[in-house]
Every structure is written in C-alpha cells, then in structure tokens.
Design an enzyme around this catalytic site. Sequence first.
Site, PDB file in Angstrom:
ATOM      1  N   ALA A  63       0.868  -1.186   0.000  1.00  0.00           N
ATOM      2  CA  ALA A  63       0.000   0.000   0.000  1.00  0.00           C
ATOM      3  C   ALA A  63       0.902   1.233   0.000  1.00  0.00           C
ATOM      4  O   ALA A  63       2.068   1.156   0.392  1.00  0.00           O
ATOM      5  CB  ALA A  63      -0.886  -0.007   1.242  1.00  0.00           C
ATOM      6  N   GLY A 102       0.349  -5.095   0.763  1.00  0.00           N
ATOM      7  CA  GLY A 102      -0.739  -5.092  -0.208  1.00  0.00           C
ATOM      8  C   GLY A 102      -0.324  -5.710  -1.528  1.00  0.00           C
ATOM      9  O   GLY A 102      -1.145  -6.250  -2.264  1.00  0.00           O
ATOM     10  N   GLU A 105      -0.879  -9.230  -1.097  1.00  0.00           N
ATOM     11  CA  GLU A 105      -2.337  -9.427  -0.992  1.00  0.00           C
ATOM     12  C   GLU A 105      -2.987  -9.402  -2.371  1.00  0.00           C
ATOM     13  O   GLU A 105      -3.916 -10.157  -2.645  1.00  0.00           O
ATOM     14  CB  GLU A 105      -2.931  -8.386  -0.054  1.00  0.00           C
ATOM     15  CG  GLU A 105      -2.522  -8.657   1.400  1.00  0.00           C
ATOM     16  CD  GLU A 105      -2.882  -7.543   2.351  1.00  0.00           C
ATOM     17  OE1 GLU A 105      -2.535  -6.373   2.072  1.00  0.00           O
ATOM     18  OE2 GLU A 105      -3.511  -7.826   3.382  1.00  0.00           O
ATOM     19  N   GLU A 125       3.624  -5.520   7.424  1.00  0.00           N
ATOM     20  CA  GLU A 125       2.823  -4.477   8.068  1.00  0.00           C
ATOM     21  C   GLU A 125       3.137  -4.305   9.550  1.00  0.00           C
ATOM     22  O   GLU A 125       3.038  -3.215  10.090  1.00  0.00           O
ATOM     23  CB  GLU A 125       1.330  -4.763   7.896  1.00  0.00           C
ATOM     24  CG  GLU A 125       0.811  -4.558   6.472  1.00  0.00           C
ATOM     25  CD  GLU A 125       1.034  -5.766   5.571  1.00  0.00           C
ATOM     26  OE1 GLU A 125       1.842  -6.644   5.889  1.00  0.00           O
ATOM     27  OE2 GLU A 125       0.371  -5.821   4.528  1.00  0.00           O
TER      28      GLU A 125
HETATM   29  N1  T1G Z   1       4.681   3.308  -0.001  1.00  0.00           N
HETATM   30  C1  T1G Z   1       5.180   4.505  -0.362  1.00  0.00           C
HETATM   31  N2  T1G Z   1       6.474   4.722  -0.683  1.00  0.00           N
HETATM   32  C2  T1G Z   1       7.293   3.649  -0.617  1.00  0.00           C
HETATM   33  C3  T1G Z   1       6.840   2.357  -0.245  1.00  0.00           C
HETATM   34  C4  T1G Z   1       5.459   2.215   0.065  1.00  0.00           C
HETATM   35  N3  T1G Z   1       4.952   1.045   0.414  1.00  0.00           N
HETATM   36  N4  T1G Z   1       7.918   1.513  -0.267  1.00  0.00           N
HETATM   37  C5  T1G Z   1       8.971   2.251  -0.649  1.00  0.00           C
HETATM   38  N5  T1G Z   1       8.608   3.524  -0.860  1.00  0.00           N
HETATM   39  C6  T1G Z   1       9.492   4.598  -1.295  1.00  0.00           C
HETATM   40  C7  T1G Z   1      10.562   4.901  -0.270  1.00  0.00           C
HETATM   41  O1  T1G Z   1      10.071   5.791   0.718  1.00  0.00           O
HETATM   42  C8  T1G Z   1      11.623   5.525  -1.140  1.00  0.00           C
HETATM   43  O2  T1G Z   1      11.188   6.857  -1.402  1.00  0.00           O
HETATM   44  C9  T1G Z   1      11.510   4.771  -2.459  1.00  0.00           C
HETATM   45  O3  T1G Z   1      10.186   4.176  -2.467  1.00  0.00           O
HETATM   46  C10 T1G Z   1      12.529   3.660  -2.577  1.00  0.00           C
HETATM   47  O4  T1G Z   1      12.423   2.880  -1.381  1.00  0.00           O
HETATM   48  C11 T1G Z   1      -3.049  -2.791   3.120  1.00  0.00           C
HETATM   49  C12 T1G Z   1      -1.364  -1.607   4.818  1.00  0.00           C
HETATM   50  C13 T1G Z   1      10.189  -1.927  -1.138  1.00  0.00           C
HETATM   51  C14 T1G Z   1      12.015  -3.182   0.058  1.00  0.00           C
HETATM   52  O5  T1G Z   1       6.147  -2.022   4.258  1.00  0.00           O
HETATM   53  O6  T1G Z   1      10.460  -2.174   2.509  1.00  0.00           O
HETATM   54  O7  T1G Z   1       0.690  -2.761   2.265  1.00  0.00           O
HETATM   55  O8  T1G Z   1      13.136   8.047  -0.356  1.00  0.00           O
HETATM   56  O9  T1G Z   1      14.719   3.537  -0.591  1.00  0.00           O
HETATM   57  O10 T1G Z   1      15.983   0.048  -0.357  1.00  0.00           O
HETATM   58  O11 T1G Z   1      -2.018  -4.712   3.991  1.00  0.00           O
HETATM   59  O12 T1G Z   1      11.116   0.418   0.288  1.00  0.00           O
HETATM   60  O13 T1G Z   1      13.076   7.593  -2.822  1.00  0.00           O
HETATM   61  O14 T1G Z   1      11.460   9.261  -1.808  1.00  0.00           O
HETATM   62  O15 T1G Z   1      13.369   1.739   0.601  1.00  0.00           O
HETATM   63  O16 T1G Z   1      15.206  -0.730  -2.669  1.00  0.00           O
HETATM   64  C15 T1G Z   1       3.694  -2.676   3.206  1.00  0.00           C
HETATM   65  C16 T1G Z   1       8.015  -0.807   2.492  1.00  0.00           C
HETATM   66  C17 T1G Z   1       3.007  -1.364   3.222  1.00  0.00           C
HETATM   67  C18 T1G Z   1       7.309  -2.117   2.201  1.00  0.00           C
HETATM   68  C19 T1G Z   1      12.533  -1.207  -1.404  1.00  0.00           C
HETATM   69  N6  T1G Z   1       4.928  -2.568   2.467  1.00  0.00           N
HETATM   70  N7  T1G Z   1       9.117  -0.592   1.577  1.00  0.00           N
HETATM   71  O17 T1G Z   1      13.720  -0.940  -0.679  1.00  0.00           O
HETATM   72  O18 T1G Z   1      14.304   1.318  -1.715  1.00  0.00           O
HETATM   73  S1  T1G Z   1       1.581  -1.403   4.253  1.00  0.00           S
HETATM   74  C20 T1G Z   1       6.084  -2.227   3.082  1.00  0.00           C
HETATM   75  C21 T1G Z   1      10.286  -1.294   1.713  1.00  0.00           C
HETATM   76  C22 T1G Z   1       0.472  -2.389   3.395  1.00  0.00           C
HETATM   77  C23 T1G Z   1      -1.734  -3.507   3.298  1.00  0.00           C
HETATM   78  C24 T1G Z   1      -0.756  -2.768   4.137  1.00  0.00           C
HETATM   79  C25 T1G Z   1      11.373  -0.894   0.774  1.00  0.00           C
HETATM   80  C26 T1G Z   1      11.514  -1.827  -0.429  1.00  0.00           C
HETATM   81  P1  T1G Z   1      12.289   8.019  -1.611  1.00  0.00           P
HETATM   82  P2  T1G Z   1      13.754   2.399  -0.655  1.00  0.00           P
HETATM   83  P3  T1G Z   1      14.893  -0.109  -1.370  1.00  0.00           P
END
Ligand code: T1G
Length: 698
Positions: A63, A102, A105, A125
């Site tokens: 998400a 997500g 999912e 999450e």
């Molecule tokens: N949403 C928005 N921005 C995101 C993002 C996300 N989920 N994931 C990464 N970014 C941005 C990050 O801030 C950075 O921005 C750029 O992308 C590159 O990321 C309903 C509620 C995917 C393993 O928790 O673990 O789904 O600094 O520097 O080292 O059930 O990002 O360039 O402006 O980290 O290669 C669940 C979170 C969400 C994954 C990539 N997902 N992201 O790592 O690059 S909650 C997560 C990560 C959800 C549902 C629920 C990592 C990555 P900027 P990065 P990276």
Amino acid sequence: MSDKVAYSRHGDIAVLRIQNPPVNALSQDVRAGLLQTLMQAEADEGVKAVVIVGEGRAFIAGADIKEFGKQPLEPYLPDVCNRIEALPLIVVASMHGVSLGGGLEIALSAHYRVAQPSARVGLPEVHLGLIPGATGTQRLPRLTGTEKAIDVITTGRQVKAAEALELGIIDKVSEGDPEAVGLAYAQDLLDSGAARRPVSELDPPAAIDWDATYEAVLKKGRGQISPAEAVRAVQAAAELPFDEGVKAERKIFMDLMQTDQRQGMIHAFFSERAVGNLPELKGVEPRTLQSIGVIGGGTMGAGIATACLLAEMNVVLIEMSDEAAKAAKERIAGNLAGALKRGKISQEKHDNLLTIALEVSQSYDSLKDVDLVIEAVFEEMSVKKEVFGKLDAVCKPGCVLASNTSYLDVDEIAASTTRPEDVIGLHFFSPAHVMKLLEVVVADKTAIDVVATGFALGKALGKICVRAGVCDGFIGNRILAVYRDAAGHMVLDGASPFQIDKALVDFGFAMGPFAVSDLAGLDIGWATRKRKAPHRHPEERVPTYIDRLCEQGHFGQKTGEGYYVYEKGKRGGTPNPKIMELVKAEQQELGITPRDFSDEEIVRRYMCAMVNEAAKVVGEGIAKRPLDVDMVLLFGYGFPRYWGGPMKWADIQGLPNILADIEGYAKEDAWFWQPAPLLKQLVAEGRTFDDLNKDASK
Ligand code: T1G
C-alpha cells in the site's frame, strides 16, 4: 482514467502492467487503474485469462504508506483484491523483486502465482505498527496453514521464492521477463483446462491455542501490539466465514491505524530514508572508495575492518606487533565466521575475504595507496594526534583521514595535520560490523566531498548515517550522558537501579541503563566521570556510590559483578545487594531522605531528560533535524522503534506537557533541568519537532 496500469492484449490473454515507480506502491490511482483494467479485460471479447505484472524493479511494494494517517481513499484495497478474485477469468500474478504487504495481498487474490527465483514476498505491516489490512490474514493461512502464516505475518519477514513455493504461497518459480513468464504460465493453465482457484474458497486454517499464541507473540513484541493483534485476525480466518473474517481483519487494521505505535513506526520508516538525504550533499561527488586502511585491530578496529571486507573493499589493517597483528586477524576471522554462520556470506566469499582482501601490516607505508583510513586507537588525544601525524606523512593526497573517536574533538585532531579538509569523524558503534548506526562527524574544515565520502562509505557498509557536529559525545553519547544522569539522580532520591531498569524495559528498551552499564563495562563510565571531574559545575549532582564498587574492581559483566551479579554460563544477572547498601550510605552522607517513585514517573523523567538534551543538540546544530536524533537513538541506543524515536515520542506526548514537566523538575534542580531554548521556542510557536523536520525537507 488512471495511467498507472497499462492494458495490453496477447492472444486470448490480457496483461495489466502496473507502472508506478519506484516500487509500484498501491496508490489510489493504481487501485483505480486495476479496477478499470479488470473491467476492460472482462469486457474484452475472447479474453480468457489475465496476467498482473509490475514495471521496474518490483512487483508491488505494498500500500502507499504516504496515504496513511489521512482520510482513506476509494477504491479500498480489500475491494480491489476481492474484485480480482471474483473475475470470471483465470488471473495470474507474475512476481519479481519484492511483493510486500498489499502487493502480496494482490497476488494472493489472483488464482495462480508465478515468481522469479530472486523474488521475495512478505507481509511486513507489523513493521509499520499495523497488520495486513487487505485480506492477507485471511488468504495466506488458507494457503500455508495456521502456524506458517502466523510466523510470516507476526515477524513481517521477507520470504525468498524457493521457500514461498514450499509454503504454497506461490505455485511456480520461473526465470525470465516477468511479463513473458506470466503469459507462458497463463497459457499453460488455459491449455491444461485449469479452473479458476479462488483462495477464499480453500479450507479455513486449523485452530490452534489462540490465547497462548497471542500471549507468546505479545511478549516477544516487547510492548509492540500489532503482531499479537495479527494472531486475532488469523483466528478470525479460522472461526468465521471468509467475508466476516475480512471484516474482522479490517476492524483490527483500522484500530491500529489510529495508534501512536503506527505513527511512530511510519515516522521511523520514512526517517531512516530521509536521514541520509542531506540537501548540502546534492550533486557532491564522493571520492573513490576501493581500499580502506584501518589503524588498530582491537574490537572496534577489527569490527570496522570486517564491515569493509563484507562490503567487498580491500582492507589494510595496521597493528604494532606480531602478537597484536595475529590477535586482530583472529578477531576478524571470528567476525567473518559469524557472518558465514548467519548466512550473510557464502563459504567462497568468506575464504576470499580472509586470504585476498585483507592485509595486516606493521608499517604505515602499507597505507600509501589507500583511499580512506579509519583510526580506532586508544581514546587519548595525544595518541590520536601521533597517529594522524603519521597518516599525514604517508597517505596519498586526497586520502580521507577518519577518526573513530566517540567523543574527542575532531577539530583538534584535524588541526594536527597539514590537511584538515581531509579529516572527518566516523563514529562506529560496537560491534562495528553489526550495529547499523554511523555518526559522520563533520569538523569545521572538513571538505564537503569528504562528508559525501563518509556517507558513501556508510551506505556501502549498509549503515544508517547521521551527520553530527563536533561536541563532547556528538549526538548519541552526549544525550546518553544526560538521561543516564537523570537515572542516577533518581537512585539518589529513592528509586532503585533495578526498578528503573524494569520500568524502562516495560517502556520498550531491550535493557535498562544500569544493565547496559554492566554490559559496556563500569570502568568506562568511571573513567568518563574522572575525565569530566575537573570541569564539573558546582551544582552538578554526580552519584559516587558506583565508584566505590569500581574501586573494588567490579566493572559489571566482564568481572562478574556490577549493578547485577552474574553467574558463569547463566544469561542475565541478579540485583547486587551491595548496591543498595552503597546507595544508602551516600544518601545518609548527603542527607537525602529517599522517596518512592512510580514506574510512570521514572519513565517520564528519563524521557524528559533525553528530549531536553536532544532539543539542545538540534538547537545548537550538532544534529541537523529532530529526525536525525530519532535515528541515532533507534539504531545506536536500542530505543523502542514503535515510538519512532525520542523526538517523535515527545511530539506524541505534546511538547507543552514535556516543557511543563521539565519546568516542574527544575524547581528541584535548576542546573540539571534547564529547559532547552528550542523546546521553549516550539511551544511558544505551537509547533512540533516534526514541523522542523518538514521545514528541513523544503
Ligand atoms: N509506499 C510509499 N512509498 C514507498 C513504499 C510504500 N509502500 N515503499 C517504498 N517507498 C518509497 C521509499 O520511501 C523511497 O522513497 C523509495 O520508495 C525507494 O524505497 C493494506 C497496509 C520496497 C524493500 O512495508 O520495505 O501494504 O526516499 O529507498 O531500499 O495490507 O522500500 O526515494 O522518496 O526503501 O530498494 C507494506 C516498504 C506497506 C514495504 C525497497 N509494504 N518498503 O527498498 O528502496 S503497508 C512495506 C520497503 C500495506 C496492506 C498494508 C522498501 C523496499 P524516496 P527504498 P529499497
């Protein structure tokens, strides 16, 4: 019409290609685009199957975290997932890179899942203070079974493709272009007459002892609540019809979205990415970093050398005798063996690092070609100056000269060379090849490309780099000294070290301050108190009871006795009865009548001292932003991540309340509790520490 999902037709298969760089986060327009293209496929005459694939380096990262905390926007993700599953055509998810939250999912809502061998999936999450909120807790256990689903969801860990195949999360692993792999798999399914396979129609997961599992996960969370709440969501999958289970999951998810822990953990997520992005470094080219010199092969030097070797750099380590050189090599070998055991490196890489990448020498001449040198010698200014004098004479022009000092004046060290612009502080935390924090200490004359080089080295070593100015203790140790003093004052006034430790563990720290002192070695604090004694302010309260224990040679874990008594082979210690006798003697000497403290008051005073000094550190420019302090405390001092850091914690408590408490404490000890000017200014302006973070990112 959303342009975030491209529709294309390949024979009787439609491809929905998500295009939302950098990681295909499921923003509102991606969700809308998925719904639009699903309908387009259903209406497209002759289409029999649909492939969902992500553009770029990831299938879907989850998400869009940037939408959290705001008014939820339709279409909601659970509805998109259920729409995918309900499609009357076969739906295949073709996964590569990461499929997280997500993103997984979405894939679980498809009827079949194929992934690249290097793909990783997960439901992280809980690392954001949440649980999967788009049917992940209902669909995953139907594929993997209850126990495995609870492991994956409550740890939030990433699962490699091979394991995901074993667990039943994916159906096939296939190498190649994700779209082509998805199309081939969909064609095979059509050719074999495979039916749609809605996961929601699979058998519900088996029952387990839900209460015992909930309690066990809650205990492991050390105060964090969302992993345990995820157990209840999986329980709903076992006990309720699918649609009811989805509603139960959504309620838990939305309740968690309102918690302080969600605020704190999302603050931590974005801050650990922002902390390394300094406007001043934009467009600044770091210097070459191929070979690194390390001076001193003790615990720190060997750890730093190990970190550089693991980052595939060549290392020249200098020690002054055969014996010391041998001991250093053994420490490094031990560190690399640990990395091998933890699966961080292969056997081949392990062998290469030890035999080819590492050179141990007793001559500074071996450093003449290195790109950067880090000294990790004895914390004594005269010793540092001698080392830097030699480096100045031997190292090539442009070589960066770094000190690993944890509190000494880097300006003074730089002044002992003919090239102060090449000198910087790189303060690692022990063990240096494991701890993620690196304080990049910028002296007055440090050149900007040397700062960029420090950050580039830290990034290459997988560190969280925080820029620090020069002062005694830089950011972390300076703040530590103050909140540690606040704990010492509470002991003099009546709280026992053991009650304080427990109160702070209950707050979320892995260990309390006194147990930490025992671990680090009481002799270190003792030496610091002696070093600072000549400069001490007359009103400064400094407990001396623990010096009595040090005088008896008791330094904590390393001698088997400190605040706690440690038995060989047993984890943890038991409260040392001598401590309260020594405290009582000092209280009598000082004429103090001890009083009771509640755990709440202990935590409040401890945290107010931390926040107040942190506000001074930011106000003086030693730390660039409040989030920098948060990252130092999270990655170097075991601060509980679900609070986001002390500055985020303070914002959540309300700065006016923090200031009021500090002003109250100042009535007892005006010198120690002088409110930070920045704290008073923010309260007067009605602003928060996070407002300062936002100002800095403009
Ligand atoms: N949403 C928005 N921005 C995101 C993002 C996300 N989920 N994931 C990464 N970014 C941005 C990050 O801030 C950075 O921005 C750029 O992308 C590159 O990321 C309903 C509620 C995917 C393993 O928790 O673990 O789904 O600094 O520097 O080292 O059930 O990002 O360039 O402006 O980290 O290669 C669940 C979170 C969400 C994954 C990539 N997902 N992201 O790592 O690059 S909650 C997560 C990560 C959800 C549902 C629920 C990592 C990555 P900027 P990065 P990276």
